[in-house]
Enzyme design. Structure first.
Site, mmCIF file in Angstrom:
data_model
loop_
_atom_site.group_PDB
_atom_site.id
_atom_site.type_symbol
_atom_site.label_atom_id
_atom_site.label_comp_id
_atom_site.label_asym_id
_atom_site.label_seq_id
_atom_site.Cartn_x
_atom_site.Cartn_y
_atom_site.Cartn_z
ATOM 1 N N LYS A 163 0.708 -1.318 -0.077
ATOM 2 C CA LYS A 163 0.073 0.175 0.007
ATOM 3 C C LYS A 163 0.747 1.298 -0.099
ATOM 4 O O LYS A 163 0.598 2.244 -0.604
ATOM 5 C CB LYS A 163 -0.960 -0.117 1.150
ATOM 6 N N GLU A 189 -2.673 7.478 12.892
ATOM 7 C CA GLU A 189 -1.982 6.449 12.534
ATOM 8 C C GLU A 189 -0.728 6.296 13.620
ATOM 9 O O GLU A 189 -0.332 7.144 14.204
ATOM 10 C CB GLU A 189 -1.399 6.595 11.159
ATOM 11 N N ARG A 190 0.130 5.310 13.401
ATOM 12 C CA ARG A 190 1.244 4.832 14.468
ATOM 13 C C ARG A 190 2.064 6.005 13.964
ATOM 14 O O ARG A 190 2.448 6.310 12.826
ATOM 15 C CB ARG A 190 1.692 3.827 14.470
#
Length: 477
Positions: A163, A189-190
């Protein structure tokens, strides 16, 4: 002096309630408008965004920073401005948080224009009436899932299926092919993913024409909810002021809805279906409708979409799908087989794939490709049990075409050159269609499948075949 003190008094209030991230502030005189930022605490380190007027003297807001140490009676001062985002050429190659502060360990960006993050979408009169294809230079996308210029595409894929690599390549091609700008928006997100992506973009050499904006997983819901609007404000500057095409990448749009749900619950609103906020449709539309093709330029968006528990009837998924013009599904099975980009040709779809938009020839060819690949999928079980020899001549021809199509739709990427040693390829839609058409006509039936793997134009298969033949001759001697 008395006039100045009265103005200061109008700007100042005091905290009357602190419940988690929800803070109530009382003002003696006129209330600041909705979405105004307040600064509270000893040094003004607690930033509060006003979301509601409770009565003639009290506002309710949500903190965008940690409110540790804040107490009732503390002074809260109005900044008289909403949340702002920096815009201009100086933001390129930098990484920002929701407040417009750099988080890439570089110098702060100073002396730059600031604009409110909440802006109206372009009016209908400004929308472009032309429906144009956004060419990516990636064969599998341009042939089977054509993207709309100024449209929104959903990207479905788990970890390790390519991705990020696909997004990186699209950024590279956007800058080189369209001379555009890319804006990457990370919502919930992380922090590890943000750091890795920044490093990957730097190594790939695409950072100079790119902006990254992050509201990370460990940040408060108010930050995660507003970061999408901040990224869009930056993108709108390049579209409206610089008249450049913008590629906006959002990872992950579900986290935006999730953050809105958390804010709604904190504000005490009654939830709608499955616990989502009652204003979910409006909030998502306020973000999505700003992504458009106008008379000045276009913002084309590719959004990673998480589907909760793989339930496509989930309200968040349904609301998101209503805004998308294309859906790209990345297949783990294809990734394991080394067929990169691992786009599932049967699971992906695009509203642009209509005869009136892409033309009858492209449409019929795409249908033939899908039909051939679908027949191959049905025959795989028979091949596994009985072998290829037990198939009829017609079915064997279908298998040969399908396997060559699968390999031709792979492509070496510019952003992976340093790992694979294969130079990247940018392939026009016409060249990609020409290659697929010739494979379907059995022009390459006698070619080994490996000759069609990881090439750009179909003519490269001839050179690859001759090269492998000469290698075999050398080994034989």
């Amino acid at each position: 002096m008395s006039g100045m003190s009265s103005v200061a008094g109008q700007k100042r209030g005091h905290v009357v309630s602190v419940r988690g991230s929800v803070i109530d502030v009382k003002f003696e005189r006129a209330l600041p408008p909705i979405r105004t930022l307040l600064k509270a605490g000893k040094n003004g380190e607690v930033v509060i965004e006003i979301l509601a007027h409770l009565d003639l003297n009290t506002v309710r807001g949500i903190s965008l920073t940690s409110n540790e140490g804040l107490a009732r009676g503390d002074i809260a001062e109005s900044t008289e401005v909403p949340l702002m985002a920096p815009v201009g050429k100086s933001v390129l190659s930098r990484m920002f948080n929701v407040f417009g502060q750099t988080i890439d360990r570089g110098q702060e960006v100073t002396g730059i224009e600031q604009r409110p993050v909440h802006r109206q979408p372009p009016t209908l009169t400004r929308h472009s009436t032309r429906t144009e294809i956004f060419e990516t230079g990636i064969k599998a996308v341009d042939v089977l899932v054509p993207l709309e210029r100024g449209g929104k595409a959903g990207l479905f894929g788990g970890a390790g299926v390519g991705k990020t690599v696909l997004l990186t390549e699209m950024i590279h091609n956007m800058i080189g092919h369209h001379e555009g700008v890319s804006v990457f928006c990370g919502i919930g997100e992380r922090s590890r993913e943000g750091e890795e992506l920044y490093r990957d973009m730097k190594e790939a050499g695409v950072l100079p024409n790119m902006v990254m904006v992050y509201g990370q997983m460990n940040e408060l819901p108010g930050c995660r909810f507003e970061v999408g609007h901040a990224a869009l404000t930056m993108a709108e500057y390049f579209r409206d002021d610089e008249h450049r095409d913008v590629l906006l990448l959002i990872d992950n749009i579900f986290r935006f809805i999730q953050a809105g749900s958390e804010v709604s619950a904190l504000m005490g609103q009654l939830p709608a279906r499955l616990g989502y906020q009652p204003t979910m449709g409006t909030e998502l539309a306020e973000l999505e409708e700003r992504i458009a093709d106008t008379d000045a330029g276009a913002i084309t968006s590719i959004q990673a979409v998480y589907v909760p528990a793989d339930d496509f009837t989930d309200p968040a998924a349904v609301q998101t799908f209503s805004h998308l013009s294309a859906t790209m599904v990345l297949s783990r099975k294809r990734a394991i087989e080394g067929l990169f980009p691992a786009i599932d040709p049967l699971g992906s779809a695009s509203k642009m794939a209509a005869p009136g938009i892409i033309g009858h020839k492209h449409y019929e060819l795409a249908q033939d490709i899908r039909r051939t690949l679908a027949q191959y999928e049905e025959l795989k079980d028979v091949i596994a049990m009985l072998g290829l020899e037990q198939l009829s001549q017609e079915d064997r021809s279908v298998v040969f075409r399908a396997r060559r199509l699968e390999r031709f739709l792979t492509q070496p990427f510019f952003t992976t050159e340093q790992f694979t040693g294969i130079p990247g390829r940018l392939v026009s839609r016409e060249d990609a269609l020409d290659g697929c058409e010739r494979i379907l006509r059995d022009e390459f039936r006698d070619y080994p499948e490996s000759a069609l793997y990881m090439i750009g134009h179909i003519e490269e298969a001839r050179a690859k075949r001759q090269g492998s033949a000469s290698e075999i001759a050398i080994h034989a001697t």
